[in-house]
Design an enzyme around this catalytic site. Structure first.
Site, PDB file in Angstrom:
ATOM      1  CB  CYS A  30      -0.608  -0.157   1.570  1.00 45.77           C
ATOM      2  SG  CYS A  30      -1.859   1.697   1.361  1.00 45.77           S
ATOM      3  CG  ASP A 167      -0.887  -8.755  -1.351  1.00 47.77           C
ATOM      4  OD1 ASP A 167      -1.934  -8.347  -1.511  1.00 47.77           O
ATOM      5  OD2 ASP A 167      -0.281  -8.729  -0.154  1.00 47.77           O
ATOM      6  CE  LYS A 175       1.149  -6.043  -7.429  1.00 53.55           C
ATOM      7  NZ  LYS A 175       0.008  -6.976  -7.962  1.00 53.55           N
ATOM      8  CB  THR A 176      -5.140  -1.419  -0.904  1.00 56.11           C
ATOM      9  OG1 THR A 176      -6.393  -1.560  -2.007  1.00 56.11           O
ATOM     10  CG2 THR A 176      -3.590  -0.860  -1.666  1.00 56.11           C
ATOM     11  CB  ALA A 177      -7.128  -4.617   1.835  1.00 55.31           C
ATOM     12  CB  ALA A 178      -9.800  -0.542  -1.101  1.00 50.62           C
ATOM     13  CB  CYS A 210      -4.315   4.477  -1.015  1.00 53.52           C
ATOM     14  SG  CYS A 210      -3.397   4.833  -0.002  1.00 53.52           S
TER      15      CYS A 210
END
Length: 299
Positions: A30, A167, A175-178, A210
């Site tokens: 992130c 990821d 490459k975020t959780a969102a 983010c």
């Protein structure tokens, strides 16, 4: 998460000296993560009354503080508030832990490189990140070492029975959780469709988010897709205000649709934007008073 308690311990013990924070080139988990460590550490030092005794530097391997220019002025307010020195196009290459010395390669405006050294009393390192070797060193990987998936269907470009999210997936966004939250349903539906004898019918639109936490319970959140980089600036208290942008060819104003997630909040003044002002950059926020059991509703 494994080193977070240790990092917090070092932050609390820091009383004077030089603190270095680093951010490598993308891709990393992130883009906001290294900055969150910076802002929250500075906030902790300010609350403890020791920030004035600490020289804080942020070494980032990018030409700007953040990739979306709209958010840079807001973030710069906290850079200036905390007295942080920014060092752009600066990449960490070596650490001598015993000597407490870090070595960086810094690019100049004409592309030349120079090596600089910094002694430190505290350093926060965000390392470069890659896919696991089991993927990177296999035939599943693309030239960059990520799972070679179609960015829309999330199905592998060469192996039709392989799908990827998260990821490891070779998508161009952060490459975020969102991102994986939006990828997972698409991949699941396309897998089910393929098992039923059809092909992929759903597409991931590149959505990402983010959160940039600049102080406890206060954050700027960017939400965007490749087709529409406009985003809302929101304040996170225990409640969040979300501006979702449609990419169906409409103007940013016409395409904006705001929703709210209303959660109980503690009594006190909270700076918040109205439902429509969150969709319109530059509209002043409004101060609202909440009782201990109140819930926020859009204006």
């Amino acid at each position: 998460y494994q080193t977070a308690p240790y990092t917090w311990k070092l932050v609390r013990e820091m009383r004077q000296g030089r603190a270095l924070f680093t951010q490598p080139a993308m891709p990393i988990k992130c883009a906001g993560a290294p900055q969150k460590a910076l802002y929250l550490s500075c906030d902790a030092w300010a609350r403890a009354g020791v920030l004035r005794n600490i020289e804080v530097e942020f070494m980032l391997n990018t030409p700007a503080l953040f990739g979306v220019a709209y958010y840079v002025p807001s973030l710069m307010q906290y850079i200036e508030k905390y007295g942080v020195k920014l060092n752009f196009l600066t990449n960490l290459t070596e650490i001598d832990g015993a000597a407490r010395k870090a070595v960086f390669v810094q690019k100049t405006s004409d592309g030349a490189e120079t090596t600089i050294e910094r002694n430190y009393d505290f350093i926060h390192v965000c390392p470069p990140q890659t896919a696991p070797d089991v993927v990177k060193q296999s035939s599943l990987a693309n030239a960059a070492g990520w799972l070679d998936v179609d960015e829309a269907t999330l199905r592998h470009k060469r192996y039709a029975n392989v799908f990827g999210v998260g990821d490891v997936a070779g998508t161009s966004n952060a490459k975020t959780a969102a991102a994986v939250r939006k990828q997972a349903p698409v991949a699941a539906e396309n897998i089910l469709g393929q098992l039923a004898g059809g092909g992929p019918r759903f597409a991931y639109d590149g959505y990402g988010s983010c959160p940039l936490t600049v102080a406890p319970l206060l954050a700027y959140t960017t939400r965007r897709t490749p087709a529409r980089r406009a985003a809302s600036k929101t304040l996170w208290v225990p409640m969040t205000l979300v501006c979702r942008i449609s990419s169906q060819g409409r103007s940013p104003t016409a395409a904006a649709r705001c929703t709210t997630t209303s959660t109980p909040v503690k009594a006190g003044w909270i700076a918040a934007r109205s439902a429509m002002s969150a969709c319109t950059p530059g509209t002043p926020g409004t101060a609202r008073r909440f009782s201990a059991d109140s819930r926020w509703r859009p204006s």
